[in-house]
Design a protein around this motif. Sequence first.
Motif, PDB file in Angstrom:
ATOM      1  N   LEU A   1       0.811  -1.305   0.050  1.00 42.95           N
ATOM      2  CA  LEU A   1      -0.112   0.057   0.083  1.00 42.95           C
ATOM      3  C   LEU A   1       0.623   1.285  -0.124  1.00 42.95           C
ATOM      4  O   LEU A   1       0.690   2.303  -0.802  1.00 42.95           O
ATOM      5  N   LEU A   2       1.888   1.306   0.907  1.00 44.58           N
ATOM      6  CA  LEU A   2       2.753   2.552   1.102  1.00 44.58           C
ATOM      7  C   LEU A   2       3.715   2.688  -0.315  1.00 44.58           C
ATOM      8  O   LEU A   2       3.919   4.008  -0.465  1.00 44.58           O
ATOM      9  N   HIS A   3       4.232   1.712  -0.794  1.00 45.54           N
ATOM     10  CA  HIS A   3       5.316   1.870  -1.776  1.00 45.54           C
ATOM     11  C   HIS A   3       4.806   1.572  -3.219  1.00 45.54           C
ATOM     12  O   HIS A   3       5.524   1.763  -4.222  1.00 45.54           O
ATOM     13  N   ILE A   4       3.535   1.016  -3.258  1.00 47.67           N
ATOM     14  CA  ILE A   4       3.140   0.811  -4.777  1.00 47.67           C
ATOM     15  C   ILE A   4       1.849   1.467  -4.973  1.00 47.67           C
ATOM     16  O   ILE A   4       1.751   2.284  -5.971  1.00 47.67           O
ATOM     17  N   THR A   5       0.615   1.339  -4.235  1.00 47.75           N
ATOM     18  CA  THR A   5      -0.601   1.609  -4.337  1.00 47.75           C
ATOM     19  C   THR A   5      -0.649   3.106  -4.365  1.00 47.75           C
ATOM     20  O   THR A   5      -1.044   3.966  -5.202  1.00 47.75           O
ATOM     21  N   LEU A   6      -0.237   3.907  -3.172  1.00 49.16           N
ATOM     22  CA  LEU A   6      -0.127   5.434  -2.920  1.00 49.16           C
ATOM     23  C   LEU A   6       0.609   6.173  -3.960  1.00 49.16           C
ATOM     24  O   LEU A   6       0.145   7.045  -4.389  1.00 49.16           O
ATOM     25  N   PRO A   7       1.858   5.342  -4.074  1.00 50.15           N
ATOM     26  CA  PRO A   7       2.563   6.399  -5.161  1.00 50.15           C
ATOM     27  C   PRO A   7       1.934   6.285  -6.738  1.00 50.15           C
ATOM     28  O   PRO A   7       2.018   7.190  -7.498  1.00 50.15           O
ATOM     29  N   GLY A   8       1.347   5.119  -7.034  1.00 51.11           N
ATOM     30  CA  GLY A   8       0.722   5.071  -8.019  1.00 51.11           C
ATOM     31  C   GLY A   8      -0.794   6.005  -8.385  1.00 51.11           C
ATOM     32  O   GLY A   8      -0.760   6.407  -9.530  1.00 51.11           O
ATOM     33  N   ILE A   9      -1.307   6.236  -7.267  1.00 55.73           N
ATOM     34  CA  ILE A   9      -2.465   7.163  -7.408  1.00 55.73           C
ATOM     35  C   ILE A   9      -2.063   8.605  -6.822  1.00 55.73           C
ATOM     36  O   ILE A   9      -2.964   9.516  -7.084  1.00 55.73           O
ATOM     37  N   MET A  10      -0.794   8.733  -6.765  1.00 53.63           N
ATOM     38  CA  MET A  10      -0.349  10.051  -6.151  1.00 53.63           C
ATOM     39  C   MET A  10      -0.583  11.121  -7.126  1.00 53.63           C
ATOM     40  O   MET A  10      -1.193  12.323  -6.802  1.00 53.63           O
ATOM     41  N   PRO A  11      -0.290  11.198  -8.421  1.00 56.17           N
ATOM     42  CA  PRO A  11      -0.598  12.091  -9.519  1.00 56.17           C
ATOM     43  C   PRO A  11      -2.123  12.647  -9.575  1.00 56.17           C
ATOM     44  O   PRO A  11      -2.416  13.748  -9.443  1.00 56.17           O
TER      45      PRO A  11
ATOM     46  N   THR B   1       7.580  21.243  -5.620  1.00 53.59           N
ATOM     47  CA  THR B   1       7.766  20.122  -4.830  1.00 53.59           C
ATOM     48  C   THR B   1       7.702  18.883  -5.398  1.00 53.59           C
ATOM     49  O   THR B   1       8.063  17.806  -4.905  1.00 53.59           O
ATOM     50  N   SER B   2       7.016  18.584  -6.592  1.00 55.50           N
ATOM     51  CA  SER B   2       6.698  17.069  -7.313  1.00 55.50           C
ATOM     52  C   SER B   2       6.796  17.580  -8.712  1.00 55.50           C
ATOM     53  O   SER B   2       6.985  18.665  -9.224  1.00 55.50           O
ATOM     54  N   GLU B   3       6.608  16.453  -9.493  1.00 55.71           N
ATOM     55  CA  GLU B   3       6.492  16.535 -10.898  1.00 55.71           C
ATOM     56  C   GLU B   3       5.072  16.628 -11.503  1.00 55.71           C
ATOM     57  O   GLU B   3       5.007  16.811 -12.628  1.00 55.71           O
TER      58      GLU B   3
END
Length: 301
Positions: A207-217, A295-297
């Motif tokens: 959840l922390l390293h795949i799911t959340l980064p995947g939907i962060m944009p 702060t982000s892309e």
Amino acid sequence: MTRFQTRWNNSKYLLILFLPALIYYVMFKYVPMFGILISFKDYNTFKGVWASDWVGFKYYSLFFHSPDFLKLLKNTVLLGLYKVVFGFPAPIILALLLNEVRQAVLKRFVQTISYLPHFISNVVVVSMMFLFLSPTNGVINKVIKLFGHDAINFMQNEHYFRAIYILSEIWQHVGWETIIYLAALSAIDPQLYEAARVDGASRKHQLLHITLPGIMPAIIILFILNIGHVLDIGFEKVLLMQNPSIYATADVLSTYVYRTGIQSMNFSYGTTIDLFTSVINLIFILTANWISRKTSETSLW
């Protein structure tokens, strides 16, 4: 064949599909901007916009020095911030929970149930709130009485207005807003989860390293758009919920514009307040987008 003709032939059907949306925004979003002139004039309906007398920033000064200014700004900002703080994470949490459900039938059932309130009109939703929170026959007060406490007139108490409004907004829209996040979740490559399981990653680490980064944009884009509507509190529901006894917390800029601009026919004053709200919202969204870009892309532009 020129470059323009080539691009037109390749994109003409998409442009035709886009045309109705373009016409809508030009007619109902850009053309009405002409009306901001009214805020700088002593508008008279018989004279029209051009013939009315210029008064400059007279109505802005009246609004900023009004005894209601700070109260209206505080009520609107607090409702907007509460909606972002409590309402924005709700669909993300629901989407993550639904993503963990492995039984397709149960998942579809929960999605359907959570979507339904979005299609209920605000008039019906507020009517339900009055029924459920009624001090005489309301379900909530019956439960309170079972525990030996006195009934509470929630809808006439200014201290409960913000909590009731935010909770009703979450209940009404949380399911519908999960659609975007579920779509973003479906775009994550399943092989990432398989590789993580092979490496011994727990559900929490996935959840922390795949799911959340995947939907962060998607989260960042929607957060920026939500920040741009902090002062844009839903006029209809607030108007239906409020009454003079709870104006201390329930009176917001949009309802004040309605009373002063439409009911009192003070169009110049109402336009001034509405333009002030739009400018502040624009500043918020520009600031949020600038911070996100630094702060982000991910950003809107």
